[in-house]
Design an enzyme around this catalytic site. Structure first.
Site: not given
Ligand code: NAP
Length: 309
Positions: A132, A135-136
Site C-alpha cells: 500500500c 499507507c506507507d
C-alpha cells in the site's frame, strides 16, 4: 434473528446497506479486517461517476458509511470465519460468537496477492515490504523503491510514490503493461520511473538492520540475474478473494472467487444468500461495479424476503 446481514464494508457492502436500509429491512453490516475495504488504501479515485475532480478513496468510503447509517443500517466489527447455510435461518460465526439471519449478502472483497518469495514475509509491514503506497509511501521520502506488477494498481502505486521517492523502479514479468493505456502512458513517461521488463523477483534481501536492502531479479528471457538496491518494495500483483469461510458451501472458481448461480450476477445456489463486489468478480473489479452489485443483491434480497414471508 436479523432480516439481512451484509458481510463487508467496501463499496458493495455499503451500497447493499443503503438499499436494504431504505427498504426498511434494518440491515446489520459486519465489518471485517479492513474497514472501508480496498478504496481506503487508494489515493484519488478518478473514475467513480459523479466526481469530475476525482474523490479521495477514504472520503468516498466514509460518505458511503454515513449514507448507509443515516438510513438505519447498523455497523458492527466482526470477522466471520465460519458459516452454516444448511437451514433457512443462516448462521454466521465469529470465533465463539454467532449471528443469525434470513438473508446474507456476501461482500467480503479481496486482499492483496503476495509473491511467496524469500524475504517477503520477514520484512512485510514495517521493514520495507508493503502492498500500500498510500499507507506507507511517505516513509520512503528521498529513497529509491521498487514496485512489482504491471497492472493499473502497479502504475497507480508507482505514480503515487514519485511524490516522495527519489526513484521508482517498476519491475514487471512481461515486456508490456497490463494497465489501461492512459495509466501505462502516464507511468512510462514519468521521469522518476524506470521500467525493468521481463523480470521476476526471486528474493528480497535484508540489510544489516533487518530492513529491505535490495531485490534479486531474474530476466525471464535471457536468464540473467540482477540486483536492484532499494529501501522499499511495493507489491501490486493483484488480489485474492476473501472467500475462505464459504469453501465447500458455495460454488467457488479455481481462483477462489464466488460463482453466482442460475444466470444471475448476485444469486447463489442457496436461496437467501447473495454475493456482491470483488469476492465474486474477477473481471471488472471496479468501485462502481461493486456498488452496482451491492444494489442488485439488495434488491434481490428484498424480493426474496417478500416472496418467502
Ligand atoms: P491486475 O490487473 O490483475 O494486474 C496484476 C499484475 O501483476 C499483472 O501485470 C500481472 O502480470 C502481475 N502479476 C500477477 N501475479 C504475479 C506474480 N506472481 N509475479 C509477478 N507479477 C505478477 O491487478 P490490479 O493492477 O490490482 O488491477 C485489478 C483491477 O482493478 C483491474 O481491473 C484494474 O483495471 C482495476 N484498477 C483500476 C484502477 C484505476 O482505474 N484507477 C486502479 C487500480 C486497479 P501479467 O500482466 O503478466 O499477468
Amino acid at each position: 434473528m436479523e432480516n439481512v446481514i451484509i458481510l463487508g464494508t467496501g463499496c458493495a457492502g455499503f451500497t447493499a446497506g443503503i438499499y436494504t436500509a431504505r427498504a426498511n429491512l434494518n440491515p446489520l453490516i459486519l465489518e471485517g479486517k479492513q474497514p472501508g475495504g480496498q478504496l481506503t488504501t487508494t489515493s484519488e479515485v478518478e473514475n467513480f461517476p459523479g466526481f469530475p475532480q476525482g474523490v479521495d478513496g477514504y472520503d468516498l468510503m466514509d460518505n458511503l458509511r454515513k449514507q448507509a447509517t443515516k438510513f438505519g443500517a447498523r455497523v458492527e466489527n466482526a470477522f466471520i470465519d465460519r458459516v452454516d447455510f444448511s437451514d433457512d435461518c443462516k448462521t454466521l460465526y465469529s470465533g465463539d460468537k454467532s449471528y443469525k439471519a434470513k438473508v446474507v449478502i456476501i461482500a467480503t472483497g479481496a486482499a492483496p496477492r503476495l509473491l511467496g518469495i524469500p524475504g517477503e514475509q520477514e520484512m512485510y509491514g514495517g521493514k520495507g515490504v508493503t502492498t500500500c503506497a498510500t499507507c506507507d509511501g511517505a516513509f520512503y521520502r528521498d529513497m529509491e523503491v521498487v514496485v512489482i506488477g504491471g497492472g493499473d494498481s502497479a502504475c497507480e502505486e508507482a505514480l503515487f510514490l514519485t511524490r516522495f521517492c527519489s526513484k521508482v523502479t517498476l519491475v514487471h514479468r512481461r515486456d508490456e503493461l497490463r494497465a489501461s493505456k492512459i495509466m501505462a502512458e502516464r507511468t512510462l513517461a514519468h521521469e522518476k520511473i524506470e521500467a525493468v521488463w521481463d523480470s521476476a523477483v526471486e528474493e528480497i534481501l535484508p540489510g544489516e538492520d533487518g530492513r529491505v536492502k535490495a531485490i534479486k531479479t531474474k530476466n525471464l528471457k535471457s536468464g540473467e540475474a540482477g540486483e536492484i538496491a532499494c529501501k522499499g518494495v511495493f507489491i501490486a500483483i493483484g488480489h485474492l478473494p476473501n472467500t475462505q469461510p464459504f469453501e465447500g458451501i458455495l460454488d467457488l472458481d479455481t481462483n477462489g472467487y464466488l460463482v453466482p448461480a442460475n444466470g444471475s450476477m448476485v444469486k447463489t445456489s442457496i436461496p437467501g444468500v447473495f454475493v456482491a463486489g470483488d469476492c465474486a468478480d474477477h473481471v471488472y473489479r471496479q468501485a462502481i461495479t461493486a456498488a452496482g452489485m451491492g444494489c442488485q443483491s439488495a434488491i434481490e434480497a428484498e424480493r426474496w424476503l417478500a416472496e418467502s414471508n
